[in-house]
Design an enzyme around this catalytic site. Structure first.
Site, PDB file in Angstrom:
ATOM      1  N   ASN A 152       0.788  -1.234   0.000  1.00  0.00           N
ATOM      2  CA  ASN A 152       0.000   0.000   0.000  1.00  0.00           C
ATOM      3  C   ASN A 152       0.819   1.283   0.000  1.00  0.00           C
ATOM      4  OD1 ASN A 152       0.470  -0.661   2.744  1.00  0.00           O
ATOM      5  ND2 ASN A 152      -1.091   0.793   3.355  1.00  0.00           N
ATOM      6  N   GLY A 206       9.070 -11.798  -4.875  1.00  0.00           N
ATOM      7  CA  GLY A 206       8.682 -13.208  -4.936  1.00  0.00           C
ATOM      8  C   GLY A 206       7.516 -13.409  -3.997  1.00  0.00           C
ATOM      9  N   GLY A 208       5.149 -14.355  -0.940  1.00  0.00           N
ATOM     10  CA  GLY A 208       5.372 -14.393   0.507  1.00  0.00           C
ATOM     11  C   GLY A 208       5.565 -15.805   1.008  1.00  0.00           C
ATOM     12  N   GLU A 210       6.764 -18.304  -0.451  1.00  0.00           N
ATOM     13  CA  GLU A 210       8.038 -18.931  -0.832  1.00  0.00           C
ATOM     14  C   GLU A 210       9.212 -18.075  -0.349  1.00  0.00           C
ATOM     15  OE1 GLU A 210       5.740 -20.479  -4.717  1.00  0.00           O
ATOM     16  OE2 GLU A 210       7.812 -19.823  -5.060  1.00  0.00           O
ATOM     17  N   GLY A 212       9.304 -15.092   1.126  1.00  0.00           N
ATOM     18  CA  GLY A 212       9.123 -14.556   2.482  1.00  0.00           C
ATOM     19  C   GLY A 212       9.433 -15.622   3.520  1.00  0.00           C
ATOM     20  N   GLU A 250       3.983  -4.624  12.197  1.00  0.00           N
ATOM     21  CA  GLU A 250       3.092  -3.474  11.965  1.00  0.00           C
ATOM     22  C   GLU A 250       1.922  -4.027  11.169  1.00  0.00           C
ATOM     23  OE1 GLU A 250       3.571  -0.438  13.033  1.00  0.00           O
ATOM     24  OE2 GLU A 250       5.665  -0.470  13.615  1.00  0.00           O
ATOM     25  N   CYS A 284      -3.426   1.413   6.581  1.00  0.00           N
ATOM     26  CA  CYS A 284      -3.618   0.693   7.845  1.00  0.00           C
ATOM     27  C   CYS A 284      -4.310   1.567   8.883  1.00  0.00           C
ATOM     28  CB  CYS A 284      -2.267   0.210   8.375  1.00  0.00           C
ATOM     29  SG  CYS A 284      -1.073   1.537   8.573  1.00  0.00           S
ATOM     30  N   GLU A 462       8.078   1.584  15.207  1.00  0.00           N
ATOM     31  CA  GLU A 462       9.046   2.099  14.244  1.00  0.00           C
ATOM     32  C   GLU A 462       9.154   3.603  14.452  1.00  0.00           C
ATOM     33  OE1 GLU A 462       7.672   0.708  10.359  1.00  0.00           O
ATOM     34  OE2 GLU A 462       9.026  -1.000  10.538  1.00  0.00           O
TER      35      GLU A 462
HETATM   36  P1  NAP Z   1      -0.078  -9.302   3.520  1.00  0.00           P
HETATM   37  O1  NAP Z   1      -0.908 -10.128   2.618  1.00  0.00           O
HETATM   38  O2  NAP Z   1       0.017  -9.704   4.948  1.00  0.00           O
HETATM   39  O3  NAP Z   1       1.370  -9.225   2.855  1.00  0.00           O
HETATM   40  C1  NAP Z   1       2.398  -8.447   3.397  1.00  0.00           C
HETATM   41  C2  NAP Z   1       3.732  -8.998   2.957  1.00  0.00           C
HETATM   42  O4  NAP Z   1       3.913 -10.299   3.538  1.00  0.00           O
HETATM   43  C3  NAP Z   1       3.831  -9.199   1.444  1.00  0.00           C
HETATM   44  O5  NAP Z   1       5.129  -8.929   1.023  1.00  0.00           O
HETATM   45  C4  NAP Z   1       3.502 -10.685   1.306  1.00  0.00           C
HETATM   46  O6  NAP Z   1       3.967 -11.252   0.102  1.00  0.00           O
HETATM   47  C5  NAP Z   1       4.220 -11.232   2.513  1.00  0.00           C
HETATM   48  N1  NAP Z   1       3.783 -12.568   2.948  1.00  0.00           N
HETATM   49  C6  NAP Z   1       2.579 -13.161   2.748  1.00  0.00           C
HETATM   50  N2  NAP Z   1       2.574 -14.401   3.307  1.00  0.00           N
HETATM   51  C7  NAP Z   1       3.805 -14.595   3.839  1.00  0.00           C
HETATM   52  C8  NAP Z   1       4.419 -15.684   4.544  1.00  0.00           C
HETATM   53  N3  NAP Z   1       3.763 -16.819   4.805  1.00  0.00           N
HETATM   54  N4  NAP Z   1       5.705 -15.544   4.952  1.00  0.00           N
HETATM   55  C9  NAP Z   1       6.378 -14.391   4.720  1.00  0.00           C
HETATM   56  N5  NAP Z   1       5.848 -13.330   4.044  1.00  0.00           N
HETATM   57  C10 NAP Z   1       4.577 -13.429   3.624  1.00  0.00           C
HETATM   58  O7  NAP Z   1      -0.582  -7.791   3.519  1.00  0.00           O
HETATM   59  P2  NAP Z   1      -0.896  -6.873   2.262  1.00  0.00           P
HETATM   60  O8  NAP Z   1      -2.217  -7.287   1.696  1.00  0.00           O
HETATM   61  O9  NAP Z   1       0.281  -6.813   1.362  1.00  0.00           O
HETATM   62  O10 NAP Z   1      -1.017  -5.429   2.954  1.00  0.00           O
HETATM   63  C11 NAP Z   1      -2.178  -4.962   3.546  1.00  0.00           C
HETATM   64  C12 NAP Z   1      -2.105  -5.112   5.065  1.00  0.00           C
HETATM   65  O11 NAP Z   1      -0.959  -4.413   5.566  1.00  0.00           O
HETATM   66  C13 NAP Z   1      -3.298  -4.472   5.737  1.00  0.00           C
HETATM   67  O12 NAP Z   1      -3.764  -5.321   6.748  1.00  0.00           O
HETATM   68  C14 NAP Z   1      -2.734  -3.197   6.329  1.00  0.00           C
HETATM   69  O13 NAP Z   1      -3.457  -2.709   7.439  1.00  0.00           O
HETATM   70  C15 NAP Z   1      -1.356  -3.628   6.692  1.00  0.00           C
HETATM   71  N6  NAP Z   1      -0.466  -2.458   6.855  1.00  0.00           N
HETATM   72  C16 NAP Z   1      -0.060  -2.118   8.115  1.00  0.00           C
HETATM   73  C17 NAP Z   1       0.738  -0.993   8.307  1.00  0.00           C
HETATM   74  C18 NAP Z   1       1.207  -0.586   9.679  1.00  0.00           C
HETATM   75  O14 NAP Z   1       2.177   0.172   9.765  1.00  0.00           O
HETATM   76  N7  NAP Z   1       0.587  -1.041  10.751  1.00  0.00           N
HETATM   77  C19 NAP Z   1       1.129  -0.215   7.211  1.00  0.00           C
HETATM   78  C20 NAP Z   1       0.692  -0.597   5.943  1.00  0.00           C
HETATM   79  C21 NAP Z   1      -0.111  -1.724   5.776  1.00  0.00           C
HETATM   80  P3  NAP Z   1       2.959 -11.432  -1.141  1.00  0.00           P
HETATM   81  O15 NAP Z   1       2.584 -10.060  -1.586  1.00  0.00           O
HETATM   82  O16 NAP Z   1       3.752 -12.170  -2.134  1.00  0.00           O
HETATM   83  O17 NAP Z   1       1.760 -12.207  -0.631  1.00  0.00           O
END
Ligand code: NAP
Length: 492
Positions: A152, A206, A208, A210, A212, A250, A284, A462
């Site tokens: 995002n 790549g 997440g 894999e 990640g 986060e 978020c 952070e």
């Molecule tokens: P996400 O699906 O949790 O993915 C975040 C990152 O984690 C991506 O790079 C994803 O890779 C990777 N990932 C997924 N499964 C993984 C695993 N099993 N092992 C290691 N890494 C893995 O979240 P998103 O949809 O990208 O982002 C939206 C979320 O982020 C929302 O819930 C938002 O609130 C939160 N957010 C929080 C903050 C904060 O500061 N609190 C700031 C911004 C966003 P892939 O893309 O390849 O799946």
């Protein structure tokens, strides 16, 4: 100047090379087209990046902080000099408006500058000795840090991890989200041009599950700094527990915004619109649960709905646009499912609740800013993060009622309070469970102010001076000053 995408190589331990993993497609969701396809990292690439990081980190960690800071200042300057390029790439990758991505790039430059300054001004500690010795508490880098980021606000969330981790003397392996792989490769190029020694930064696009996962489970990774969804964060925390590895999380939010009857209504409406509908709600800290005091509920809601309907939904490159396309058609489907669920739960769609009718937007992932009334705080629509331009509005009776409703949620990321009674604002700010509270403003940020969430919104903070310490370990050193054998040994 006409912008184009770079070739499809990735940055493995300071070297540009074709990834050997699955291809990743970057979409321009606003126009429903493909930007480019890049080669993702393979397990072999991850191992190579880690080996190069292992080689490079000790001499970087041994540098004096002011010498590390010099490189970070240069990265900051180069980001600032390349804002237009970075903004364009990120807008193409995420469909965010150029106005927003320019601001995010400027914020990334400020983050590198700030942590360079923190690095060269942070002191170790001489502690008070309780005997004839000198006692000190010193800070050391952790070693290799994995940073995993969401789609995002990539350039800003990447910088918030890379800058303090490098400043603290670590090497960083960044895994960006699959929907936004491009802008962090721009950042890698900038870091390289700024003279960051090879091996200290890798950008490994790549999946997440894999790439990640490989990073999280690798024995040489000393810390994972994660920003993303709560379900993923929870999985990473389990994996980190197996290794007894520190992890900072986060995560998501469902933040309450509270409007008291004595607020300045114009200020409140402007702040609420920005808080939920900027970034098309993909934030978020979006203020997605709105509580309005019952005495002004009807008139306030009516004005808010009218102001929402006047927002300009449009192309991310149009300077007039306030609400742009969502990041991906799949994400719009997820938002649509939530709005359908809200209807099933008995919610009234007060505005929006549909794709725009403008034919110019028919191929994009646009969704109208939506306000839903008639739901109770216990409804799923009010409890779960939608991550789109969707606001639920609910009435409350008094301070105690709204504190109870505001806190009745698993998330604890942010809160907004609108009132002219400053004592009440302070009371409510202290009583609400949230990492950040905004009073008569919303979604303002300062790199010097810590940020993070409680409960399902995560753990750790952070930003701020302590942000550097999150990437270091403490060591205590005792040095004898007496020159005498220890009395326990009863030396003759
Ligand atoms: P996400 O699906 O949790 O993915 C975040 C990152 O984690 C991506 O790079 C994803 O890779 C990777 N990932 C997924 N499964 C993984 C695993 N099993 N092992 C290691 N890494 C893995 O979240 P998103 O949809 O990208 O982002 C939206 C979320 O982020 C929302 O819930 C938002 O609130 C939160 N957010 C929080 C903050 C904060 O500061 N609190 C700031 C911004 C966003 P892939 O893309 O390849 O799946």
């Amino acid at each position: 100047m006409e912008q184009t995408f770079r070739d499809n190589r990735i940055f493995v331990g300071g070297i540009w090379q074709a990834g050997r993993g699955a291809p990743i497609t970057s979409h321009f969701a606003a126009e429903g087209c493909v930007n480019t396809v890049i080669n993702g990292a393979s397990a072999q690439d991850v191992d190579l990046a880690i080996a190069r990081a292992r080689d490079a980190q000790p001499s970087w960690g041994a540098l004096k902080p002011h010498d590390r800071a010099t490189v970070l200042y240069r990265i900051s300057e180069r980001i600032a000099a390349n804002i237009e390029r970075i903004a364009w790439v990120q807008s193409r990758d995420t469909s965010k408006t150029l106005t927003e991505t320019r601001a995010l790039a400027a914020s990334a430059a400020a983050t590198f500058r700030y942590f360079a300054a923190v690095a060269e001004t942070s002191d170790d500690l001489l502690t008070v000795p309780r005997g004839d010795y000198i006692t000190a508490s010193v800070h050391e880098p952790l070693g290799l840090v994995a940073a995993i980021t969401p789609w995002n606000s990539p350039i800003a969330s990447d910088a918030q991890k890379i800058a303090p981790a490098l400043a603290a003397g670590n090497a960083v392996l960044l895994k960006p989200a699959s929907w936004s792989p491009l802008v962090c490769l721009e950042l890698a190029l900038i870091a390289e041009e700024a003279g960051l020694p090879k091996g200290l930064l890798s950008v490994l696009p790549g999946s997440g599950r894999e790439v990640g996962n490989l990073l999280v489970e690798h024995r040489d990774i000393a810390k994972v700094s994660f920003t993303g969804g709560t379900a993923t964060g929870r999985r990473l925390a389990h994996a980190a527990a197996e290794k007894l590895m520190p992890v900072s999380l986060e995560l998501g939010g469902k933040s309450p915004t509270i409007v008291f009857e004595d607020c300045d209504i114009d200020l409140a409406i402007a702040g609420i619109l920005f808080g939920i509908f900027s970034s098309s709600g993909q934030s978020c800290i979006a203020g997605s649960r709105l509580f309005v005091q019952r005495s002004i509920f009807d008139t306030f809601t009516e004005r808010l709905v009218a102001a929402t309907q006047a927002l300009v939904v449009g192309h991310p490159f149009d300077a007039a646009t306030q609400v742009s396309s969502l990041v991906h058609l799949d994400h719009r489907e997820s938002v649509e499912r939530y709005v359908a669920m809200a209807r099933d739960e008995g919610g009234n769609i007060l505005c929006g609740g549909a794709q725009p009718k403008d034919t110019a937007q028919k191929d994009g992932a646009y969704y109208l800013p939506t306000i839903i009334g008639g739901l109770d705080n216990s409804a799923r629509t009010c409890r779960e993060e939608i991550f789109g331009p969707v606001l639920v509005v609910m009435p409350f009776e008094d301070e105690a009622d709204v504190i109870a409703q505001g806190n009745d949620n698993d998330y604890g990321l942010a809160c907004g309070i609108w009132s002219t009674d400053h004592r009440r604002c302070q009371r409510v700010a202290r009583a609400i469970r949230a990492g950040t509270v905004w009073i008569n403003t919303y979604k303002q940020f300062s790199i010097s102010t810590p940020f993070g969430g409680d409960g399902d919104s995560g753990m750790g903070r952070e930003k701020g001076r302590a942000g550097l310490r999150a990437y270091q370990r403490q060591k205590s050193i005792y040095e004898d000053m007496s020159g005498q054998p220890h009395p326990w040994a009863r030396w003759p």
